[in-house]
Enzyme design. Structure first.
Site, PDB file in Angstrom:
ATOM      1  N   LEU A   9       0.787  -1.046   0.072  1.00 46.32           N
ATOM      2  CA  LEU A   9       0.075   0.118  -0.015  1.00 46.32           C
ATOM      3  C   LEU A   9       1.079   1.106  -0.166  1.00 46.32           C
ATOM      4  O   LEU A   9       1.537   1.361   0.973  1.00 46.32           O
ATOM      5  CB  LEU A   9      -1.089   0.099   1.297  1.00 46.32           C
ATOM      6  N   SER A  39       7.191   6.115  -0.310  1.00 43.05           N
ATOM      7  CA  SER A  39       6.980   5.504   0.982  1.00 43.05           C
ATOM      8  C   SER A  39       5.741   4.536   0.786  1.00 43.05           C
ATOM      9  O   SER A  39       4.972   4.967   0.273  1.00 43.05           O
ATOM     10  CB  SER A  39       6.894   6.458   2.133  1.00 43.05           C
ATOM     11  N   SER A  40       5.902   3.416   1.460  1.00 41.20           N
ATOM     12  CA  SER A  40       4.723   2.430   1.478  1.00 41.20           C
ATOM     13  C   SER A  40       4.614   1.327   2.627  1.00 41.20           C
ATOM     14  O   SER A  40       5.755   1.319   3.400  1.00 41.20           O
ATOM     15  CB  SER A  40       4.789   1.464   0.132  1.00 41.20           C
ATOM     16  N   SER A  41       3.655   0.918   2.792  1.00 44.33           N
ATOM     17  CA  SER A  41       3.588  -0.277   3.601  1.00 44.33           C
ATOM     18  C   SER A  41       3.595  -1.581   2.773  1.00 44.33           C
ATOM     19  O   SER A  41       2.867  -1.855   2.074  1.00 44.33           O
ATOM     20  CB  SER A  41       2.169  -0.293   4.461  1.00 44.33           C
TER      21      SER A  41
END
Length: 403
Positions: free
Chosen positions: A74, A97-99
């Site tokens: 995500l 940036s991510s999960s």
């Protein structure tokens, strides 16, 4: 607030079924840490080439929870600053940036082989979810996490506090590690690096383990697991495929502009021995990065729709341009480094060795170089991409600079 205990248990179950979650203690951590806490203020979902913002506030709670517990990566930030709460319509942008998918993150954490009491250094805090999982297993005082982006670090720190973990969240360049809390038993990097910095090795205890993604191409990076030796070296292997965003200071600027002008003057023009389309495959792409460090693989098309492929190395002012030629391809090369010559030699040697998988790659790290090898064929490359080979091992060596 919706109770997500059942979603957490279901996520753990899917990870067990996928074979990446194998340890009861880590399963307990996954079942305990609410992933949705680490997605505020929202995420971007890709739709038709653009990014649609979705925020926790204003979303249907059940739909938000469904998003939070997907196995998808995500995206949480675009272009180094934009978050989902700042826009209301789909936007263009580059994820910064991510999960990351829990399947990859949890698999990496399992690969650390931690024991109770171990001190862990995490490079790339991101949302803070992986740090929270490690805090649950090891205790908040045994986890140090470093994030280069101050805003991302602040959001992660707030999320960790909300989850009940007052861990060591540091804002700084993770490539330098964090010497103040060293030495560490384990180091894990949730960003991709061109090489494993020797600073991480120096900050790791002998016998300690480092798990990190090496490579600059999203479709050809390798997950390295190395053990640190008492003499300041490290050795191990590539244990699988992994795709992470590049460490900020190492992220390549995408090649743009008039590509025909960049390739106007060639030093050579010949037929290729292997198809450049091999670079669309994971293992050949990984080998290409070893053979031509710093090169970027670029796809384009002419105004008539003809397919064009390129390798560009802006630092070395070198290029390789590929054009279809009947059933094969031609390559034009220019600049001080014959990029395709080096890549082609690696690919043909790999094919001659039986085209082994990426998990056959071994590596040895010293303060001055990384050496990769497969089985028993040898090819050595230095930063100048000059090849030296014999018939005993397939080997690549990078002369390194910096920390």
């Amino acid at each position: 607030m919706i109770d997500t205990a059942s979603e957490r248990r279901a996520l753990a179950g899917r990870l067990v079924q996928a074979g990446v979650l194998t340890t009861p203690a880590w399963r307990a951590a996954v079942e305990s840490v609410p992933r949705e806490l680490f997605l505020n203020p929202g995420v971007f979902l890709q739709e038709e080439g653009r990014w649609r913002p979705v925020t926790a506030v204003g979303s249907d709670p059940e739909k938000w929870v469904k998003i939070a517990y997907t196995l998808d990566t995500l995206t949480t930030q675009l272009d180094g600053h934009l978050t989902a709460d700042q826009v209301s319509e789909p936007v263009a942008g580059l994820p910064t940036s991510s999960s990351t998918t829990p399947a990859l993150v949890v698999g990496m954490i399992e690969s650390l082989d931690v024991e109770t009491g171990h001190q862990v250094l995490e490079i790339g805090t991101g949302t803070g979810y992986s740090a929270a999982v490690m805090c649950h297993r090891l205790g908040e005082d045994n986890v140090t996490t470093v994030e280069v982006d101050p805003e991302v670090a602040a959001r992660a720190d707030a999320a960790l506090e909300a989850a009940g973990f007052s861990t060591w969240t540091v804002t700084g360049d993770g490539l330098l590690g964090h010497p103040r809390r060293a030495p560490y038993d384990r180091v894990i990097a949730t960003c991709a690096v061109r090489r494993i910095p020797h600073t991480w090795i120096r900050q790791t205890k002998p016998g300690g383990i480092i798990v990190a993604t090496v490579g600059t191409w999203a479709n050809g990076s390798g997950l390295a697991k190395v053990t640190v030796n008492g003499d300041g070296t490290a050795e191990g292997q590539i244990i699988g495929r992994a795709s992470f965003m590049q460490a900020r200071s190492q992220a390549a600027v995408p090649v743009s502009g008039d590509l025909s002008a960049r390739t106007a003057y060639a030093d050579s023009d010949r037929e290729t021995k292997v198809s450049p389309l091999m670079l669309d495959e994971w293992m050949p792409a990984f080998l290409a990065q070893l053979a031509a460090p710093g090169a970027q693989y670029v796809r384009a098309a002419t105004s008539e729709g003809a397919q064009l492929l390129y390798l560009f190395d802006p630092e070395r002012e070198s290029f390789a341009e590929f054009t279809p030629n009947g059933d094969g391809w031609r390559v034009r090369q220019g600049g001080p480094v014959a990029l395709w010559d080096n890549v082609e030699q690696a690919l043909t040697a790999w094919q001659a060795a039986g085209s082994p998988d990426i998990t056959a790659v071994r590596l040895h790290i010293t303060a001055g170089c990384h050496t990769y090898w497969i089985g028993g064929l040898q090819i050595t490359t230095r930063a100048s991409s000059h090849w030296i080979g014999d018939e005993s091992a397939l080997r690549w060596r990078h002369r390194l600079t910096g920390p």
